[in-house]
Design a protein around this motif. Structure first.
Motif, PDB file in Angstrom:
ATOM      1  N   THR A  54     -61.219  39.651 -18.665  1.00  0.00           N
ATOM      2  CA  THR A  54     -62.066  38.533 -19.101  1.00  0.00           C
ATOM      3  C   THR A  54     -63.514  38.780 -18.717  1.00  0.00           C
ATOM      4  OG1 THR A  54     -60.214  36.990 -18.875  1.00  0.00           O
ATOM      5  CG2 THR A  54     -62.431  36.034 -18.974  1.00  0.00           C
ATOM      6  N   LEU A  55     -63.747  39.220 -17.480  1.00  0.00           N
ATOM      7  CA  LEU A  55     -65.129  39.502 -17.054  1.00  0.00           C
ATOM      8  C   LEU A  55     -65.743  40.615 -17.903  1.00  0.00           C
ATOM      9  CD1 LEU A  55     -64.740  39.167 -13.175  1.00  0.00           C
ATOM     10  CD2 LEU A  55     -65.878  37.563 -14.747  1.00  0.00           C
ATOM     11  N   ALA A  72     -62.186  32.992 -14.633  1.00  0.00           N
ATOM     12  CA  ALA A  72     -63.119  34.119 -14.715  1.00  0.00           C
ATOM     13  C   ALA A  72     -64.437  33.690 -15.361  1.00  0.00           C
ATOM     14  CB  ALA A  72     -62.492  35.270 -15.489  1.00  0.00           C
ATOM     15  N   THR A  73     -64.364  32.797 -16.335  1.00  0.00           N
ATOM     16  CA  THR A  73     -65.570  32.284 -16.982  1.00  0.00           C
ATOM     17  C   THR A  73     -66.423  31.530 -15.967  1.00  0.00           C
ATOM     18  OG1 THR A  73     -64.399  32.102 -19.088  1.00  0.00           O
ATOM     19  CG2 THR A  73     -66.453  30.864 -18.873  1.00  0.00           C
ATOM     20  N   LYS A 106     -66.314  31.996 -12.729  1.00  0.00           N
ATOM     21  CA  LYS A 106     -66.786  33.006 -11.775  1.00  0.00           C
ATOM     22  C   LYS A 106     -68.024  33.714 -12.316  1.00  0.00           C
ATOM     23  CE  LYS A 106     -65.212  36.905  -9.004  1.00  0.00           C
ATOM     24  NZ  LYS A 106     -64.042  37.695  -8.580  1.00  0.00           N
ATOM     25  N   GLU A 114     -58.339  38.754 -14.845  1.00  0.00           N
ATOM     26  CA  GLU A 114     -59.710  38.470 -14.410  1.00  0.00           C
ATOM     27  C   GLU A 114     -60.655  39.584 -14.835  1.00  0.00           C
ATOM     28  OE1 GLU A 114     -62.333  38.213 -10.345  1.00  0.00           O
ATOM     29  OE2 GLU A 114     -60.381  37.205 -10.316  1.00  0.00           O
ATOM     30  N   TYR A 115     -60.264  40.829 -14.574  1.00  0.00           N
ATOM     31  CA  TYR A 115     -61.126  41.952 -14.930  1.00  0.00           C
ATOM     32  C   TYR A 115     -61.386  41.984 -16.438  1.00  0.00           C
ATOM     33  CZ  TYR A 115     -62.953  46.570 -15.799  1.00  0.00           C
ATOM     34  OH  TYR A 115     -63.756  47.601 -16.229  1.00  0.00           O
ATOM     35  N   ALA A 159     -56.504  31.729 -16.173  1.00  0.00           N
ATOM     36  CA  ALA A 159     -57.201  32.883 -15.589  1.00  0.00           C
ATOM     37  C   ALA A 159     -58.506  33.162 -16.339  1.00  0.00           C
ATOM     38  CB  ALA A 159     -56.297  34.112 -15.599  1.00  0.00           C
TER      39      ALA A 159
END
Length: 195
Positions: free
Chosen positions: A144-145, A81-82, A84, A141-142, A77
């Motif tokens: 990581t972002l 995310a990276t 993305k 995801e959130y 994940a």
């Protein structure tokens, strides 16, 4: 004319087939070296360049833990995310090493008396420090972002030792602790970046 044309095509096809049967195995063996070399190069090209993953070499003794399916899923994940966020593999290494230090790649909820303030999730981010709501922070995801957003604001993070880049974002009481996870993080990125 149609019959002549068909006979000609079938005759040529028969010659091609016969030539392929007799010459095929010989040609295949003759070309085995270069084809294998090209396949190896293609497989190696799919893996991230280790010089980009660990540009400074690892710092200090390295730690490693065995990961369960949930931890591997969280590493994947972070990598997703990276990608993305449009960041390179090195950002995934920094992120995974940070998460290994903060939570051992476990998406931690509130730990009661064991909790460090109100820290949650993969990166032990705090709602009270503006990282997001508890629901957001515990979304891989959130979180990581959010970490990557902080990383992008660090001038020259790509050229810093991992522990300096991670510490600038995290502001941990143990600033040098991130370095011990760099090799395992790089190994995970190598293994899962293209999967």
């Amino acid at each position: 004319m149609n019959t002549i044309f068909r006979k000609t095509v079938l005759g040529i096809a028969g010659v091609a087939f016969t030539g392929g049967v007799f010459a095929g195995p010989i040609a295949a063996h003759a070309d085995a070296g270069p084809v294998t070399g090209n396949l190896v190069a293609a497989v190696q090209a799919d893996k991230p360049d280790s010089a980009k993953l660990i540009p400074h070499g690892v710092q200090g003794a390295q730690s490693k833990i065995d990961l369960n399916d949930e931890q591997v899923s969280n590493a994947k994940a972070i990598i997703a995310a990276t990608k993305k966020a449009g960041l390179p593999e090195r950002a995934a290494v920094v992120s995974i090493a940070t998460s290994l230090q903060e939570s051992k790649l476990e998406n931690l909820g509130h730990l009661g008396d064991l909790n460090d303030h109100d820290s949650l999730g993969l990166f032990q981010q705090r709602p009270s420090s503006g990282w997001g709501t508890p629901e957001q922070i515990t979304d891989p995801e959130y979180s990581t972002l959010a970490f990557l957003k902080g990383l992008k604001q660090v001038d020259g993070w790509q050229d810093m030792p991992l522990t300096d880049a991670a510490q600038t974002v995290q502001v941990s009481a143990y600033p040098d602790a991130y370095a011990q996870w760099e090799q395992q993080a790089a190994d995970l990125v190598t293994q899962y970046w293209n999967s």
